[in-house]
Design a protein around this motif. Sequence first.
Motif, PDB file in Angstrom:
ATOM      1  N   ILE A  21       0.680  -1.161   0.053  1.00  0.00           N
ATOM      2  CA  ILE A  21       0.059   0.266   0.122  1.00  0.00           C
ATOM      3  C   ILE A  21       0.885   1.296   0.169  1.00  0.00           C
ATOM      4  CG2 ILE A  21      -1.602   1.267   1.310  1.00  0.00           C
ATOM      5  CD1 ILE A  21      -2.935  -1.053   2.353  1.00  0.00           C
ATOM      6  N   ILE A  22       1.984   1.334   0.792  1.00  0.00           N
ATOM      7  CA  ILE A  22       3.022   2.113   0.685  1.00  0.00           C
ATOM      8  C   ILE A  22       3.436   2.864  -0.565  1.00  0.00           C
ATOM      9  CG2 ILE A  22       4.977   3.262   1.661  1.00  0.00           C
ATOM     10  CD1 ILE A  22       4.471   2.098   4.171  1.00  0.00           C
ATOM     11  N   LYS A  23       3.863   1.723  -1.373  1.00  0.00           N
ATOM     12  CA  LYS A  23       4.303   1.925  -2.938  1.00  0.00           C
ATOM     13  C   LYS A  23       3.021   2.640  -3.621  1.00  0.00           C
ATOM     14  CE  LYS A  23       5.931  -0.658  -6.793  1.00  0.00           C
ATOM     15  NZ  LYS A  23       6.263  -1.853  -7.393  1.00  0.00           N
ATOM     16  N   LYS A  24       1.960   2.080  -3.508  1.00  0.00           N
ATOM     17  CA  LYS A  24       0.958   2.376  -4.458  1.00  0.00           C
ATOM     18  C   LYS A  24       0.452   4.139  -3.940  1.00  0.00           C
ATOM     19  CE  LYS A  24      -1.413  -1.922  -5.120  1.00  0.00           C
ATOM     20  NZ  LYS A  24      -2.483  -3.175  -4.527  1.00  0.00           N
ATOM     21  N   ALA A  25       0.489   4.236  -2.729  1.00  0.00           N
ATOM     22  CA  ALA A  25       0.105   5.651  -2.238  1.00  0.00           C
ATOM     23  C   ALA A  25       1.466   6.623  -2.885  1.00  0.00           C
ATOM     24  CB  ALA A  25       0.242   5.614  -0.599  1.00  0.00           C
ATOM     25  N   HIS A  26       2.584   6.275  -2.793  1.00  0.00           N
ATOM     26  CA  HIS A  26       3.735   6.914  -3.270  1.00  0.00           C
ATOM     27  C   HIS A  26       3.378   7.143  -4.986  1.00  0.00           C
ATOM     28  CE1 HIS A  26       7.803   7.952  -4.720  1.00  0.00           C
ATOM     29  NE2 HIS A  26       7.503   8.775  -4.068  1.00  0.00           N
ATOM     30  N   GLU A  27       3.029   6.274  -5.575  1.00  0.00           N
ATOM     31  CA  GLU A  27       2.690   6.081  -6.969  1.00  0.00           C
ATOM     32  C   GLU A  27       1.675   7.084  -7.471  1.00  0.00           C
ATOM     33  OE1 GLU A  27       2.404   2.107  -8.035  1.00  0.00           O
ATOM     34  OE2 GLU A  27       4.417   1.763  -8.304  1.00  0.00           O
ATOM     35  N   LYS A  28       0.774   7.182  -6.565  1.00  0.00           N
ATOM     36  CA  LYS A  28      -0.413   7.842  -6.880  1.00  0.00           C
ATOM     37  C   LYS A  28      -0.359   9.399  -6.125  1.00  0.00           C
ATOM     38  CE  LYS A  28      -3.435   5.272  -4.834  1.00  0.00           C
ATOM     39  NZ  LYS A  28      -4.842   4.926  -4.129  1.00  0.00           N
ATOM     40  N   GLU A  29       0.859   9.748  -5.553  1.00  0.00           N
ATOM     41  CA  GLU A  29       1.217  11.019  -5.157  1.00  0.00           C
ATOM     42  C   GLU A  29       0.680  11.338  -4.081  1.00  0.00           C
ATOM     43  OE1 GLU A  29       1.175  13.623  -8.579  1.00  0.00           O
ATOM     44  OE2 GLU A  29       3.067  12.915  -9.405  1.00  0.00           O
ATOM     45  N   LYS A  30       0.203  10.675  -3.217  1.00  0.00           N
ATOM     46  CA  LYS A  30      -0.404  10.619  -2.018  1.00  0.00           C
ATOM     47  C   LYS A  30       0.563  11.227  -0.994  1.00  0.00           C
ATOM     48  CE  LYS A  30      -4.242   9.626  -3.738  1.00  0.00           C
ATOM     49  NZ  LYS A  30      -5.205  10.899  -4.203  1.00  0.00           N
ATOM     50  N   VAL A 152       0.691   5.987   9.614  1.00  0.00           N
ATOM     51  CA  VAL A 152       0.384   7.111   9.224  1.00  0.00           C
ATOM     52  C   VAL A 152      -0.167   7.210   7.724  1.00  0.00           C
ATOM     53  CG1 VAL A 152       1.117   9.635   8.727  1.00  0.00           C
ATOM     54  CG2 VAL A 152       1.793   8.184  10.738  1.00  0.00           C
ATOM     55  N   VAL A 153       0.407   6.590   6.866  1.00  0.00           N
ATOM     56  CA  VAL A 153       0.304   6.615   5.465  1.00  0.00           C
ATOM     57  C   VAL A 153      -0.958   6.044   4.973  1.00  0.00           C
ATOM     58  CG1 VAL A 153       0.873   5.816   3.025  1.00  0.00           C
ATOM     59  CG2 VAL A 153       2.598   7.029   4.595  1.00  0.00           C
ATOM     60  N   ARG A 154      -1.314   5.074   5.815  1.00  0.00           N
ATOM     61  CA  ARG A 154      -2.583   4.410   5.297  1.00  0.00           C
ATOM     62  C   ARG A 154      -3.744   5.337   5.883  1.00  0.00           C
ATOM     63  NH1 ARG A 154      -5.199   1.525   9.236  1.00  0.00           N
ATOM     64  NH2 ARG A 154      -5.524  -0.143   7.738  1.00  0.00           N
ATOM     65  N   LEU A 155      -3.513   6.253   6.580  1.00  0.00           N
ATOM     66  CA  LEU A 155      -4.634   7.292   7.005  1.00  0.00           C
ATOM     67  C   LEU A 155      -4.841   8.337   5.921  1.00  0.00           C
ATOM     68  CD1 LEU A 155      -4.034   7.398  10.890  1.00  0.00           C
ATOM     69  CD2 LEU A 155      -5.979   5.764   9.722  1.00  0.00           C
ATOM     70  N   LEU A 156      -3.804   8.524   5.223  1.00  0.00           N
ATOM     71  CA  LEU A 156      -4.038   9.855   4.142  1.00  0.00           C
ATOM     72  C   LEU A 156      -5.311   9.637   3.198  1.00  0.00           C
ATOM     73  CD1 LEU A 156      -0.473  10.123   3.417  1.00  0.00           C
ATOM     74  CD2 LEU A 156      -1.377  11.492   5.052  1.00  0.00           C
ATOM     75  N   GLY A 161      -8.634   1.601  -0.190  1.00  0.00           N
ATOM     76  CA  GLY A 161      -9.519   1.131  -1.275  1.00  0.00           C
ATOM     77  C   GLY A 161     -10.734   1.514  -0.870  1.00  0.00           C
ATOM     78  N   ASN A 162     -11.169   1.434   0.461  1.00  0.00           N
ATOM     79  CA  ASN A 162     -12.625   1.604   0.989  1.00  0.00           C
ATOM     80  C   ASN A 162     -12.119   2.624   2.128  1.00  0.00           C
ATOM     81  OD1 ASN A 162     -14.635   1.452   2.454  1.00  0.00           O
ATOM     82  ND2 ASN A 162     -15.065  -0.813   2.201  1.00  0.00           N
ATOM     83  N   GLU A 163     -13.121   3.593   1.890  1.00  0.00           N
ATOM     84  CA  GLU A 163     -12.803   4.970   2.955  1.00  0.00           C
ATOM     85  C   GLU A 163     -13.453   4.301   4.322  1.00  0.00           C
ATOM     86  OE1 GLU A 163     -15.094   8.138   1.428  1.00  0.00           O
ATOM     87  OE2 GLU A 163     -13.710   8.399  -0.415  1.00  0.00           O
ATOM     88  N   GLU A 164     -13.974   3.285   4.502  1.00  0.00           N
ATOM     89  CA  GLU A 164     -14.743   2.845   5.606  1.00  0.00           C
ATOM     90  C   GLU A 164     -13.829   1.844   6.533  1.00  0.00           C
ATOM     91  OE1 GLU A 164     -18.405   1.148   5.523  1.00  0.00           O
ATOM     92  OE2 GLU A 164     -19.449   2.916   4.528  1.00  0.00           O
TER      93      GLU A 164
END
Length: 245
Positions: A21-30, A152-156, A161-164
């Motif tokens: 998930i951290i890699k995907k978040a970085h690729e999506k520029e989160k 922390v990153v997973r909370l950005l 994928g699911n906001e809930e």
Amino acid sequence: MHIDVLTLFPEMISGAFNSSIIKKAHEKEKFSYNLVNFREYADNKHQKVDDYPYGGGAGMVLTPQPVFDAVEAVTKEKALNPRIILMCPQGEPYNQKKAEELAKEDHLVFICGHYEGYDERIREHLVTDEISIGDFVLTGGELGAMVVVDSVVRLLPDVLGNEESAPEDSFSTGLLEHPHYTRPSDFRGMKVPEVLLSGHHANIVGWRKIESLKRTYERRKDLLDLQTLSDEDQKILNEFKNKNI
């Protein structure tokens, strides 16, 4: 959010930033990140970053100069008030509430030490937070920093994928999370609770709340002392207690 990690061993951390998930978040520029080997900021010939402690004692202590210079370098063009986090066993015990707090920041700087400890001037005059991930000692702060970064990153926004997902995690509500099941509904005679197959949303929500309270009571009673429970929740807990008498 931008994250800087100051470490003598960036190779310990790079793999985690390039996975899941951290890699995907970085690729999506989160978020963006930078791994900084603060040995490169040492102002001595041999790039030495530690020395013997004044007064004697075992081990070596990280000297202040490389750490101060590295922090100043990564913060001079970023947010005015970054959170500068020292990973250490004496720090504040880490929890979900702290993760949620840090997730609101624009810039986090993690300092990962090695050896016996840090020169006290780093604590007193540089850092804003000291964090411990548990009452045990690691060889360095890298693993602890990655635990904090991941939480922390997973909370950005838009990382999961699911906001809930995040709001329902264990500890986010103050309680442990309820059990989960998926297909098949009958696996080797072990069946999924009927209420989850009923399609009755209200009943499912009620079941999950009861199971969350039950799991917390059985595994982490200390968390219940921190909660303001409703009359209905307290009634459920009393039933658990009476069954255990």
